[in-house]
Design a protein around this motif. Sequence first.
Motif, PDB file in Angstrom:
ATOM      1  N   LEU A 240       0.816  -1.214   0.000  1.00  0.00           N
ATOM      2  CA  LEU A 240       0.000   0.000   0.000  1.00  0.00           C
ATOM      3  C   LEU A 240       0.854   1.270   0.000  1.00  0.00           C
ATOM      4  CD1 LEU A 240      -2.824  -1.010   2.507  1.00  0.00           C
ATOM      5  CD2 LEU A 240      -2.781  -1.247   0.012  1.00  0.00           C
ATOM      6  N   LEU A 241       2.155   1.125   0.270  1.00  0.00           N
ATOM      7  CA  LEU A 241       3.057   2.277   0.333  1.00  0.00           C
ATOM      8  C   LEU A 241       4.120   2.248  -0.763  1.00  0.00           C
ATOM      9  CD1 LEU A 241       3.683   2.306   4.209  1.00  0.00           C
ATOM     10  CD2 LEU A 241       2.036   3.681   2.917  1.00  0.00           C
ATOM     11  N   ARG A 242       4.006   1.294  -1.667  1.00  0.00           N
ATOM     12  CA  ARG A 242       5.086   1.061  -2.626  1.00  0.00           C
ATOM     13  C   ARG A 242       5.373   2.263  -3.524  1.00  0.00           C
ATOM     14  NH1 ARG A 242       0.470  -1.150  -4.537  1.00  0.00           N
ATOM     15  NH2 ARG A 242      -0.040  -0.956  -6.767  1.00  0.00           N
ATOM     16  N   GLY A 243       4.390   3.140  -3.715  1.00  0.00           N
ATOM     17  CA  GLY A 243       4.610   4.315  -4.555  1.00  0.00           C
ATOM     18  C   GLY A 243       5.242   5.479  -3.830  1.00  0.00           C
ATOM     19  N   HIS A 244       5.516   5.310  -2.503  1.00  0.00           N
ATOM     20  CA  HIS A 244       6.008   6.429  -1.702  1.00  0.00           C
ATOM     21  C   HIS A 244       7.185   6.071  -0.809  1.00  0.00           C
ATOM     22  CE1 HIS A 244       2.527   9.037  -2.722  1.00  0.00           C
ATOM     23  NE2 HIS A 244       1.934   7.877  -2.877  1.00  0.00           N
ATOM     24  N   VAL A 245       7.609   4.818  -0.815  1.00  0.00           N
ATOM     25  CA  VAL A 245       8.698   4.376   0.050  1.00  0.00           C
ATOM     26  C   VAL A 245       9.686   3.557  -0.771  1.00  0.00           C
ATOM     27  CG1 VAL A 245       9.339   3.056   2.114  1.00  0.00           C
ATOM     28  CG2 VAL A 245       7.182   4.325   2.072  1.00  0.00           C
ATOM     29  N   LEU A 246      10.976   3.894  -0.652  1.00  0.00           N
ATOM     30  CA  LEU A 246      12.031   3.145  -1.332  1.00  0.00           C
ATOM     31  C   LEU A 246      12.401   1.920  -0.508  1.00  0.00           C
ATOM     32  CD1 LEU A 246      14.295   3.247  -3.636  1.00  0.00           C
ATOM     33  CD2 LEU A 246      15.759   4.184  -1.830  1.00  0.00           C
ATOM     34  N   TRP A 247      12.654   0.811  -1.173  1.00  0.00           N
ATOM     35  CA  TRP A 247      13.187  -0.374  -0.478  1.00  0.00           C
ATOM     36  C   TRP A 247      14.686  -0.423  -0.679  1.00  0.00           C
ATOM     37  CZ3 TRP A 247      14.112  -5.848  -2.412  1.00  0.00           C
ATOM     38  CH2 TRP A 247      14.467  -6.682  -1.340  1.00  0.00           C
ATOM     39  N   HIS A 248      15.422  -0.482   0.442  1.00  0.00           N
ATOM     40  CA  HIS A 248      16.877  -0.630   0.417  1.00  0.00           C
ATOM     41  C   HIS A 248      17.200  -2.008   0.986  1.00  0.00           C
ATOM     42  CE1 HIS A 248      20.895   1.090   0.007  1.00  0.00           C
ATOM     43  NE2 HIS A 248      21.219   0.506   1.149  1.00  0.00           N
ATOM     44  N   ASP A 249      17.844  -2.839   0.212  1.00  0.00           N
ATOM     45  CA  ASP A 249      17.982  -4.251   0.606  1.00  0.00           C
ATOM     46  C   ASP A 249      19.240  -4.542   1.413  1.00  0.00           C
ATOM     47  OD1 ASP A 249      19.688  -3.834  -1.485  1.00  0.00           O
ATOM     48  OD2 ASP A 249      19.100  -5.611  -2.633  1.00  0.00           O
TER      49      ASP A 249
ATOM     50  N   SER B 252      20.426  13.043  -4.293  1.00  0.00           N
ATOM     51  CA  SER B 252      21.855  12.731  -4.222  1.00  0.00           C
ATOM     52  C   SER B 252      22.334  12.664  -2.778  1.00  0.00           C
ATOM     53  CB  SER B 252      22.662  13.783  -4.991  1.00  0.00           C
ATOM     54  OG  SER B 252      22.351  13.770  -6.361  1.00  0.00           O
ATOM     55  N   LEU B 253      21.867  13.595  -1.952  1.00  0.00           N
ATOM     56  CA  LEU B 253      22.235  13.558  -0.532  1.00  0.00           C
ATOM     57  C   LEU B 253      21.760  12.257   0.110  1.00  0.00           C
ATOM     58  CD1 LEU B 253      21.361  17.226   0.512  1.00  0.00           C
ATOM     59  CD2 LEU B 253      23.657  16.231   0.366  1.00  0.00           C
ATOM     60  N   ILE B 254      20.547  11.860  -0.182  1.00  0.00           N
ATOM     61  CA  ILE B 254      20.022  10.612   0.378  1.00  0.00           C
ATOM     62  C   ILE B 254      20.825   9.419  -0.138  1.00  0.00           C
ATOM     63  CG2 ILE B 254      18.014   9.092   0.542  1.00  0.00           C
ATOM     64  CD1 ILE B 254      17.836  11.747   2.130  1.00  0.00           C
ATOM     65  N   GLY B 255      21.200   9.440  -1.405  1.00  0.00           N
ATOM     66  CA  GLY B 255      22.012   8.372  -1.957  1.00  0.00           C
ATOM     67  C   GLY B 255      23.331   8.211  -1.222  1.00  0.00           C
ATOM     68  N   ALA B 256      23.964   9.337  -0.894  1.00  0.00           N
ATOM     69  CA  ALA B 256      25.227   9.286  -0.150  1.00  0.00           C
ATOM     70  C   ALA B 256      25.014   8.746   1.263  1.00  0.00           C
ATOM     71  CB  ALA B 256      25.852  10.678  -0.104  1.00  0.00           C
ATOM     72  N   LEU B 257      23.944   9.200   1.926  1.00  0.00           N
ATOM     73  CA  LEU B 257      23.689   8.747   3.302  1.00  0.00           C
ATOM     74  C   LEU B 257      23.329   7.264   3.349  1.00  0.00           C
ATOM     75  CD1 LEU B 257      21.705  11.788   4.771  1.00  0.00           C
ATOM     76  CD2 LEU B 257      24.140  11.245   4.994  1.00  0.00           C
ATOM     77  N   LEU B 258      22.655   6.757   2.341  1.00  0.00           N
ATOM     78  CA  LEU B 258      22.352   5.323   2.306  1.00  0.00           C
ATOM     79  C   LEU B 258      23.639   4.504   2.207  1.00  0.00           C
ATOM     80  CD1 LEU B 258      19.209   5.170  -0.033  1.00  0.00           C
ATOM     81  CD2 LEU B 258      19.292   4.884   2.453  1.00  0.00           C
ATOM     82  N   PHE B 259      24.622   5.009   1.476  1.00  0.00           N
ATOM     83  CA  PHE B 259      25.909   4.330   1.362  1.00  0.00           C
ATOM     84  C   PHE B 259      26.609   4.262   2.714  1.00  0.00           C
ATOM     85  CE2 PHE B 259      28.818   3.457  -2.443  1.00  0.00           C
ATOM     86  CZ  PHE B 259      27.898   2.596  -3.008  1.00  0.00           C
ATOM     87  N   VAL B 260      26.396   5.292   3.530  1.00  0.00           N
ATOM     88  CA  VAL B 260      26.938   5.280   4.897  1.00  0.00           C
ATOM     89  C   VAL B 260      26.129   4.326   5.766  1.00  0.00           C
ATOM     90  CG1 VAL B 260      27.298   6.648   6.985  1.00  0.00           C
ATOM     91  CG2 VAL B 260      27.886   7.608   4.740  1.00  0.00           C
ATOM     92  N   GLY B 261      24.817   4.425   5.649  1.00  0.00           N
ATOM     93  CA  GLY B 261      23.943   3.618   6.498  1.00  0.00           C
ATOM     94  C   GLY B 261      24.121   2.131   6.323  1.00  0.00           C
ATOM     95  N   ASP B 262      24.440   1.692   5.103  1.00  0.00           N
ATOM     96  CA  ASP B 262      24.601   0.247   4.895  1.00  0.00           C
ATOM     97  C   ASP B 262      26.052  -0.214   5.024  1.00  0.00           C
ATOM     98  OD1 ASP B 262      25.850   0.915   2.458  1.00  0.00           O
ATOM     99  OD2 ASP B 262      24.088   0.433   1.247  1.00  0.00           O
ATOM    100  N   GLY B 263      26.939   0.704   5.449  1.00  0.00           N
ATOM    101  CA  GLY B 263      28.309   0.318   5.754  1.00  0.00           C
ATOM    102  C   GLY B 263      29.295   0.355   4.601  1.00  0.00           C
ATOM    103  N   HIS B 264      28.859   0.784   3.416  1.00  0.00           N
ATOM    104  CA  HIS B 264      29.780   0.842   2.282  1.00  0.00           C
ATOM    105  C   HIS B 264      30.762   2.007   2.385  1.00  0.00           C
ATOM    106  CE1 HIS B 264      26.869  -1.958   0.382  1.00  0.00           C
ATOM    107  NE2 HIS B 264      27.930  -2.353  -0.287  1.00  0.00           N
ATOM    108  N   ARG B 265      30.402   3.042   3.133  1.00  0.00           N
ATOM    109  CA  ARG B 265      31.293   4.182   3.368  1.00  0.00           C
ATOM    110  C   ARG B 265      31.189   4.598   4.831  1.00  0.00           C
ATOM    111  NH1 ARG B 265      32.458   2.919  -1.122  1.00  0.00           N
ATOM    112  NH2 ARG B 265      32.951   4.232  -2.949  1.00  0.00           N
ATOM    113  N   GLY B 266      32.228   5.279   5.318  1.00  0.00           N
ATOM    114  CA  GLY B 266      32.219   5.776   6.686  1.00  0.00           C
ATOM    115  C   GLY B 266      31.454   7.077   6.801  1.00  0.00           C
ATOM    116  N   PRO B 267      31.086   7.489   8.023  1.00  0.00           N
ATOM    117  CA  PRO B 267      30.298   8.711   8.216  1.00  0.00           C
ATOM    118  C   PRO B 267      30.980   9.980   7.719  1.00  0.00           C
ATOM    119  CG  PRO B 267      30.225   7.338  10.180  1.00  0.00           C
ATOM    120  CD  PRO B 267      31.260   6.731   9.283  1.00  0.00           C
ATOM    121  N   GLU B 268      32.304   9.953   7.569  1.00  0.00           N
ATOM    122  CA  GLU B 268      33.018  11.143   7.112  1.00  0.00           C
ATOM    123  C   GLU B 268      32.943  11.331   5.593  1.00  0.00           C
ATOM    124  OE1 GLU B 268      35.534   7.760   6.288  1.00  0.00           O
ATOM    125  OE2 GLU B 268      34.424   8.332   8.106  1.00  0.00           O
ATOM    126  N   TRP B 269      32.549  10.295   4.878  1.00  0.00           N
ATOM    127  CA  TRP B 269      32.631  10.319   3.411  1.00  0.00           C
ATOM    128  C   TRP B 269      31.745  11.384   2.743  1.00  0.00           C
ATOM    129  CZ3 TRP B 269      28.927   8.292  -0.285  1.00  0.00           C
ATOM    130  CH2 TRP B 269      29.390   8.306  -1.599  1.00  0.00           C
TER     131      TRP B 269
END
Length: 284
Positions: free
Chosen positions: A138-147, A213-230
């Motif tokens: 019911l939310l698929r049009g408004h929420v991104l799934w990050h696996d 783009s900002l969200i894309g960068a933060l997701l990379f931090v959140g899933d551990g691919h980059r550190g918080p300083e990146w």
Amino acid sequence: MSEVQPGHVRIRLDLSYDGTDFHGWAKQAGGKRTVQGEIEDALRTVTRTKDTTYELTVAGRTDAGVHARGQVAHVDLPAELWAEHREKLLKRLAGRLSKDVRVWSLTEAPRGFNARFSAVWRRYAYRVTDNPGGVDPLLRGHVLWHDWPLDVDAMNEAARALLGEHDFAAYCKRREGATTIRTLQELSLARGADGIITATVRADAFCHNMVRSLIGALLFVGDGHRGPEWPGKVLAAGVRDSAVHVVRPHGLTLEEVGYPADELLAARNLEARNKRSLPSAGCC
């Protein structure tokens, strides 16, 4: 157009839309369906002015697939036309517009108001879930799934380095003659009881693709691919990094637009038109 022409009245529209089936806000060649085109067509029909288009000016030109809950626009109408239709215009628009776009109010704007240039901030929300089962249908049009599992604390740590006035060229799609200097007033993330992570992003204005783009960068931090300083290092470098992905638009919603007190509208209108630059790093 900034000044209201003699014999006209400026009308503020508060509206919302589901961006799924729109090719963004702005009218485009080729007959593509846009929010601006839809509302202007409806306005022309219900006021019976088929040979005249009254163009809308909007606070934030959203991209294809992006939603809005608190969008603001203005239109300048002949005073006689407004007087004739004002009492029934809102209901007539509701009957004419498609169900994925609604105008909630039509009010005479105060002197100096410009939906775009008088705004002092725009607030967006980006919604994402890392639930291993995916997104609620019911939310698929408004929420991104990050696996990948997301660390919200690490994302908030990274976000703090991005706050303030900076040149966000590393997070924007450049446009000829346009500045990429913006003041990021808020960037924070919180996980709700339903597991959905909502990023709140507020700035005086945004350049093209900046929020996604900002969200894309933060997701990379959140899933551990980059550190918080990146993300901060990318910002300081001032150039696009291929690792910064522009996330899909459907998770993004324009939630609210802020304006100053009525007596400050005209001054803000003028100030916002000035091309910005950062203070010189030199000192004497």
